[in-house]
Design an enzyme around this catalytic site. Sequence first.
Site, PDB file in Angstrom:
ATOM      1  N   HIS A   1      -2.677 -43.540  14.181  1.00 13.39           N
ATOM      2  CA  HIS A   1      -3.509 -42.651  13.353  1.00 13.39           C
ATOM      3  C   HIS A   1      -2.635 -41.837  12.394  1.00 13.39           C
ATOM      4  O   HIS A   1      -3.128 -40.930  11.722  1.00 13.39           O
ATOM      5  CB  HIS A   1      -4.270 -41.646  14.226  1.00 13.39           C
ATOM      6  CG  HIS A   1      -5.364 -42.236  15.048  1.00 13.39           C
ATOM      7  ND1 HIS A   1      -6.249 -43.170  14.581  1.00 13.39           N
ATOM      8  CD2 HIS A   1      -5.734 -42.002  16.337  1.00 13.39           C
ATOM      9  CE1 HIS A   1      -7.110 -43.494  15.530  1.00 13.39           C
ATOM     10  NE2 HIS A   1      -6.814 -42.801  16.607  1.00 13.39           N
TER      11      HIS A   1
ATOM     12  N   SER B   1     -12.543 -44.927  13.539  1.00 15.85           N
ATOM     13  CA  SER B   1     -12.812 -45.866  12.443  1.00 15.85           C
ATOM     14  C   SER B   1     -12.746 -47.330  12.866  1.00 15.85           C
ATOM     15  O   SER B   1     -12.778 -48.221  12.014  1.00 15.85           O
ATOM     16  CB  SER B   1     -11.812 -45.622  11.312  1.00 15.85           C
ATOM     17  OG  SER B   1     -11.904 -44.301  10.860  1.00 15.85           O
TER      18      SER B   1
ATOM     19  N   SER C   1     -19.477 -40.334  15.198  1.00 13.83           N
ATOM     20  CA  SER C   1     -18.740 -40.924  16.314  1.00 13.83           C
ATOM     21  C   SER C   1     -17.786 -39.890  16.926  1.00 13.83           C
ATOM     22  O   SER C   1     -17.672 -39.771  18.152  1.00 13.83           O
ATOM     23  CB  SER C   1     -17.951 -42.144  15.803  1.00 13.83           C
ATOM     24  OG  SER C   1     -17.220 -42.736  16.827  1.00 13.83           O
TER      25      SER C   1
HETATM   26  S1  PPS Z   1     -10.322 -43.769  18.452  1.00 15.41           S
HETATM   27  O1  PPS Z   1     -10.662 -42.801  19.534  1.00 15.41           O
HETATM   28  O2  PPS Z   1      -9.941 -43.067  17.242  1.00 15.41           O
HETATM   29  O3  PPS Z   1      -9.325 -44.752  18.844  1.00 15.41           O
HETATM   30  O4  PPS Z   1     -11.711 -44.524  18.187  1.00 15.41           O
HETATM   31  P1  PPS Z   1     -11.862 -45.852  17.328  1.00 15.41           P
HETATM   32  O5  PPS Z   1     -11.552 -47.016  18.183  1.00 15.41           O
HETATM   33  O6  PPS Z   1     -11.118 -45.714  16.051  1.00 15.41           O
HETATM   34  O7  PPS Z   1     -13.405 -45.837  16.935  1.00 15.41           O
HETATM   35  C1  PPS Z   1     -14.404 -45.887  17.911  1.00 15.41           C
HETATM   36  C2  PPS Z   1     -15.630 -46.422  17.224  1.00 15.41           C
HETATM   37  O8  PPS Z   1     -15.488 -47.853  17.005  1.00 15.41           O
HETATM   38  C3  PPS Z   1     -16.581 -48.514  17.602  1.00 15.41           C
HETATM   39  N1  PPS Z   1     -16.233 -49.876  18.035  1.00 15.41           N
HETATM   40  C4  PPS Z   1     -16.891 -50.971  17.606  1.00 15.41           C
HETATM   41  N2  PPS Z   1     -17.885 -51.107  16.707  1.00 15.41           N
HETATM   42  C5  PPS Z   1     -18.373 -52.363  16.499  1.00 15.41           C
HETATM   43  N3  PPS Z   1     -17.907 -53.465  17.151  1.00 15.41           N
HETATM   44  C6  PPS Z   1     -16.900 -53.368  18.054  1.00 15.41           C
HETATM   45  N4  PPS Z   1     -16.474 -54.469  18.685  1.00 15.41           N
HETATM   46  C7  PPS Z   1     -16.335 -52.070  18.309  1.00 15.41           C
HETATM   47  N5  PPS Z   1     -15.356 -51.585  19.119  1.00 15.41           N
HETATM   48  C8  PPS Z   1     -15.319 -50.261  18.932  1.00 15.41           C
HETATM   49  C9  PPS Z   1     -16.935 -47.619  18.774  1.00 15.41           C
HETATM   50  O9  PPS Z   1     -18.178 -47.937  19.318  1.00 15.41           O
HETATM   51  C10 PPS Z   1     -16.871 -46.253  18.101  1.00 15.41           C
HETATM   52  O10 PPS Z   1     -17.938 -46.043  17.182  1.00 15.41           O
HETATM   53  P2  PPS Z   1     -19.355 -45.356  17.569  1.00 15.41           P
HETATM   54  O11 PPS Z   1     -20.071 -45.174  16.271  1.00 15.41           O
HETATM   55  O12 PPS Z   1     -19.041 -44.062  18.241  1.00 15.41           O
HETATM   56  O13 PPS Z   1     -20.043 -46.336  18.473  1.00 15.41           O
END
Ligand code: PPS
Length: 291
Positions: A103, A49, A132
Site C-alpha cells: 500500500h 481496492s 469497503s
Molecule cells: S485491504 O485490507 O486493503 O488489503 O483490502 P483489499 O483486499 O484491498 O480490498 C478488499 C475489497 O476487495 C474485495 N475483493 C473482491 N472483490 C471481487 N472479487 C474478488 N475475488 C475479491 N476479493 C476481494 C473485498 O470483498 C473488499 O471489497 P468490499 O466492497 O468490502 O466487498
Amino acid sequence: MADKQETSKLFKYKGFNFISNVHDEKFLDTLENFEIHESDICSVTYPKSGTVWMQYILSLMFYSDEVTGEKAKMTTEVCPWIEVYTKKFDYNKFPSQRLFVSHLPWDLIPDGLRKRGKVIYLARNPKDVAVSYYHFHKYIACLESEENFDTFLDRFLEGNVFGSSWFDHIKDWYSHKDQFDFLFLTYEEMKKDLRSTIVKISNFVGKKLEDKTIDMIVEKGTFKRMQNNPIANYKSLCKIHLNSSEGTFLRKGTVGDWKNIFTVAQNEKFDAIYQKKMEDFGLDLVWEISE
Ligand code: PPS
C-alpha cells in the site's frame, strides 16, 4: 459493538499514515534500500481496492501448486506485504520469482523498483473504497471504528486513515508512473472481465499461460470461490493478526455498493471534492456496472 481489543493507532512515517501493531518504523526505515531483483513483481493498491484479489491471482499465476491442494500455503506466504515485517520470512531466500503487494505511496516504495522489477497499480473508484473501508473498520476490532458512515466519510476524505489520502495515493503514483515498469489496472475492469485482465497481467509480467491455466485462475478468482477458500479469504489471518470480531474480509465484492449507503448530500459533497482534487487528472473511473 464488537469487543475492542488493543486498539491500534495511526502513526505518521514520512508523512504517510501507518498502523501501530502492523507496521514498524524501524522496518520501514530499511525499505528504501530493500534489494529489488530484476524479476520482482509488486502490486500496489490504496487499501480496500482489491489487494487480496490481485495477491491471489498473482499467486495462482506463478505458484498455483503452492496455494492449492491440501498443503496449500496462505497467499501472504507466497506474495507478502513488502512493508510488513514478518519474522518468518527472509525475502532473500524466496524463490527467484518474488511477488509482493504493497500500500506504500510512490515515494516510500523501495528505490530499486525504479530501476528493475515491475509495478502493477490497481485502483478502485473511491466511493466503493470508502464504503469497503468503513465496514473494514467495524470488522477489524483493533482499528478504531466510527459511529456512522458520515463521520467515517469525512475521515476518509481528509485522509485520516491508514494509507492517507486516496487522492494523493493515486495521483502521486500515476504521475510518476514513467519512473517504473508500470501497469495500471482497475478493480472495475477486473469485475467486468477477469479473463482479459489476467491476460493483460500475464503479458505484462511475461508469463505465458495456457488457456486452461487462465480458466483455472478465472474460476478460482471469482468472489464466491475466494470467499469460501481459507487460503484466500483472510479469515484466519484476521483472527491472528487483527483480532477480527464480526463481518468478513471478502464482504460484497461489487461495483457501486456506495449507492446503497451514500446519502444525496454525502454524494454531492464527495463529487465536489473529487472534481476539485482530480480536475487535472485525466482518468475515467467506473462508478457502477450492471452485473
Ligand atoms: S485491504 O485490507 O486493503 O488489503 O483490502 P483489499 O483486499 O484491498 O480490498 C478488499 C475489497 O476487495 C474485495 N475483493 C473482491 N472483490 C471481487 N472479487 C474478488 N475475488 C475479491 N476479493 C476481494 C473485498 O470483498 C473488499 O471489497 P468490499 O466492497 O468490502 O466487498
